[in-house]
Design a protein around this motif. Structure first.
Motif, short mmCIF file in Angstrom:
data_model
loop_
_atom_site.label_atom_id
_atom_site.label_comp_id
_atom_site.label_asym_id
_atom_site.label_seq_id
_atom_site.Cartn_x
_atom_site.Cartn_y
_atom_site.Cartn_z
N GLY A 1 50.57 25.14 0.83
CA GLY A 1 50.96 24.76 1.87
C GLY A 1 50.77 23.36 2.53
O GLY A 1 50.05 22.73 1.90
N HIS A 2 51.47 23.00 3.67
CA HIS A 2 51.46 21.71 4.15
C HIS A 2 50.02 21.32 4.61
O HIS A 2 49.61 20.13 4.25
N ARG A 3 49.40 22.24 5.45
CA ARG A 3 47.85 21.77 5.93
C ARG A 3 46.97 21.54 4.86
O ARG A 3 46.08 20.34 4.86
N ARG A 4 46.97 22.43 3.73
CA ARG A 4 45.75 22.40 2.74
C ARG A 4 46.33 21.07 1.74
O ARG A 4 45.22 20.47 1.36
N THR A 5 47.66 20.91 1.75
CA THR A 5 47.98 19.60 0.79
C THR A 5 47.59 18.53 1.61
O THR A 5 47.13 17.52 0.69
N ALA A 6 47.72 18.44 2.80
CA ALA A 6 47.34 17.14 3.80
C ALA A 6 45.74 16.96 3.54
O ALA A 6 45.45 15.83 3.16
N LEU A 7 45.00 18.15 3.66
CA LEU A 7 43.68 17.85 3.80
C LEU A 7 43.21 17.51 2.20
O LEU A 7 42.26 16.67 2.23
N LEU A 8 43.77 17.97 1.43
CA LEU A 8 43.29 17.44 -0.02
C LEU A 8 43.67 16.19 -0.18
O LEU A 8 42.88 15.25 -1.01
N ALA A 9 44.86 15.74 0.27
CA ALA A 9 45.25 14.33 0.17
C ALA A 9 44.51 13.41 0.88
O ALA A 9 43.99 12.27 0.33
N TYR A 10 43.95 13.73 1.92
CA TYR A 10 43.12 12.99 2.89
C TYR A 10 41.65 12.95 2.06
O TYR A 10 41.23 11.64 1.92
N ALA A 11 41.12 13.99 1.42
CA ALA A 11 40.23 13.75 0.64
C ALA A 11 40.03 12.88 -0.33
O ALA A 11 39.27 11.93 -0.57
N LEU A 12 41.03 12.84 -1.26
CA LEU A 12 41.53 12.17 -2.24
C LEU A 12 41.54 10.59 -1.73
O LEU A 12 41.15 9.55 -2.43
N MET A 13 42.41 10.49 -0.72
CA MET A 13 42.47 8.95 -0.04
C MET A 13 41.23 8.43 0.53
O MET A 13 40.84 7.24 0.20
N ALA A 14 40.51 9.12 1.05
CA ALA A 14 39.14 8.82 1.60
C ALA A 14 38.28 8.28 0.70
O ALA A 14 37.50 7.35 0.51
N GLY A 15 38.50 9.19 -0.61
CA GLY A 15 37.62 8.72 -1.84
C GLY A 15 37.99 7.75 -2.33
O GLY A 15 36.87 6.73 -2.65
N SER A 16 39.13 7.29 -2.47
CA SER A 16 39.68 6.11 -2.96
C SER A 16 39.26 4.82 -1.86
O SER A 16 38.71 3.73 -2.65
N GLY A 17 39.47 5.10 -0.77
CA GLY A 17 38.98 4.01 0.06
C GLY A 17 37.56 3.66 0.23
O GLY A 17 37.42 2.59 -0.01
N VAL A 18 36.81 4.67 0.26
CA VAL A 18 35.42 4.50 0.17
C VAL A 18 34.89 3.68 -1.24
O VAL A 18 34.16 2.63 -1.04
N GLY A 19 35.40 4.14 -2.11
CA GLY A 19 35.13 3.68 -3.62
C GLY A 19 35.63 2.32 -3.55
O GLY A 19 34.87 1.25 -4.17
N ALA A 20 36.63 1.87 -2.91
CA ALA A 20 37.36 0.55 -2.97
C ALA A 20 36.45 -0.41 -2.12
O ALA A 20 36.07 -1.55 -2.59
N VAL A 21 35.90 0.01 -1.04
CA VAL A 21 35.15 -0.80 -0.15
C VAL A 21 33.97 -0.95 -0.79
O VAL A 21 33.19 -2.11 -0.70
N LEU A 22 33.14 0.23 -1.39
CA LEU A 22 32.02 -0.13 -2.12
C LEU A 22 31.82 -1.16 -3.13
O LEU A 22 31.19 -1.82 -3.78
N ALA A 23 33.15 -1.08 -3.92
CA ALA A 23 33.30 -1.69 -5.18
C ALA A 23 33.32 -3.19 -4.80
O ALA A 23 33.11 -4.08 -5.73
N LEU A 24 33.82 -3.52 -3.65
CA LEU A 24 33.87 -5.08 -3.21
C LEU A 24 32.34 -5.84 -3.17
O LEU A 24 32.29 -6.93 -3.34
N SER A 25 31.21 -4.86 -2.96
CA SER A 25 29.97 -5.39 -2.78
C SER A 25 29.18 -5.26 -4.11
O SER A 25 27.78 -5.61 -3.91
N VAL A 26 29.73 -4.98 -5.27
CA VAL A 26 28.85 -4.84 -6.32
C VAL A 26 29.34 -5.71 -7.58
O VAL A 26 30.41 -6.41 -7.24
N GLY A 27 28.72 -5.91 -8.52
CA GLY A 27 28.97 -6.72 -9.58
C GLY A 27 30.28 -6.21 -10.43
O GLY A 27 30.82 -5.24 -10.19
N PHE A 28 30.66 -7.19 -11.43
CA PHE A 28 32.04 -6.75 -11.95
C PHE A 28 31.88 -5.43 -12.96
O PHE A 28 32.89 -4.61 -12.82
#
Length: 335
Positions: free
Chosen positions: A273-300
């Protein structure tokens, strides 16, 4: 005083986007263009498709306030101007229909003009690749705008990640413009989350995709982040659209025609369904966003680990959706 006005930019962006989108939902509005369902659609009732007008009105209003506050600069202004131009082309396409060739020409001109104003340095092949990337970002965002709440929610999360990273890097103007885009997307999302009262349409999806690439490049040029950062933030959209396009091309299909083979479309068709698909996508996007921001503050080394984990997660999820889809099709064909 000027800084206070600039800080109010996200609030203004949300308010304007909410108000304009609400007007676009009204049948009597001159911006009430209906999207008629067809064999490739996931919706079954005619729905207005001019929500992107609200998004663009909101983010441009917020951008003006940032400029009045003295925190804007040429790259940010050029990005917003380019998005505005693409919005007008998209609105015309939503209203009367434009040829794919004309739309592509407009996108190429906007991308080339933005790179020229940005003053991107590097070999001509790199500049060409960046131009192609900007055009592709606009189109892939358009391709991914096909389910209730998906594109608006991903814009809210993705540009919020941009805003946080820019603020941490001391790039206040970039942070405020990114926050304004996120806030405008939130104002639209009020009416677009399932069951959607309005769709974004080309007037919003293509400009948002362009802005994801344009602000990503602006952040790279200012030193706020490396190029992999915006790619990781928007990885759920980039990987879904790119993998789907390549697979369709390998099968000899007409890649420019509408279809229902994106991963998110398969999830909806399989019953999530639309609602649960969107929520799954939000969780995936949030994980990618948080991971990307965290990666900026650590070493290579840790950056490589975080990026690898995010890409691996997307691959596993894609594999599982492919497997479930094959079973779904076999079940549908079994009498």
């Amino acid at each position: 005083m000027r800084e206070l006005m600039a800080l109010l930019a996200p609030v203004l962006a949300f308010a304007v986007a909410w108000g304009v989108t609400r007007v676009c939902c009204r049948p009597g509005s001159w911006l009430y263009f209906l999207d008629q369902p067809n064999a490739r659609s996931l919706h079954v009732t005619p729905t207005p498709r001019t929500g992107g007008v609200g998004v663009m009105a909101g983010l441009l209003a917020g951008g003006v306030l940032v400029g009045v506050g003295g925190l804007g600069d040429l790259p940010l202004g050029a990005a917003l101007a380019g998005a505005g131009g693409l919005a007008l082309v998209g609105l015309a396409d939503d209203r009367v229909g434009l040829s794919a060739r004309l739309r592509l020409l407009a996108q190429v001109l906007v991308a080339g003009g933005y790179l020229a104003l940005l003053g991107t340095s590097g070999a001509w092949l790199e500049v060409l690749a960046l131009g192609v990337g900007l055009v592709w970002m606009g189109n892939l965002y358009n391709f991914m705008d096909g389910s209730d709440g998906l594109a608006g929610g991903m814009a809210l999360i993705g540009f919020s990640a941009f805003a946080v990273a820019a603020a941490l890097a001391g790039e206040e103007g970039l942070a405020l413009v990114s926050a304004g885009v996120a806030a405008a997307a939130a104002g639209f999302l009020v009416f677009n989350f399932h069951p959607a009262r309005i769709f974004m349409g080309d007037a919003g999806s293509v400009p948002l995709g362009f802005l994801a690439g344009a602000l990503g490049l602006a952040g790279r040029e200012s030193g706020a982040w490396p190029l992999w950062f915006p790619l990781l933030v928007f990885a759920p959209f980039i990987l879904d659209a790119t993998v789907t396009l390549l697979r369709r091309a390998l099968r000899g299909e007409r890649v420019w025609e509408a279809h229902r083979s994106h991963y998110y479309q398969r999830l909806v068709q399989m019953g999530l369904g639309h609602r649960r698909t969107a929520l799954l996508a939000y969780a995936l996007m949030a994980g990618s966003g948080v991971g990307a921001v965290l990666a900026l503050s650590v070493g290579f080394s840790l950056q490589c680990v975080i990026i690898t984990m995010c890409v691996f997660l997307h691959l596993v999820l894609g594999y599982r959706i492919d497997t479930a889809w094959r079973r779904h099709r076999i079940g549908a064909q079994t009498p």
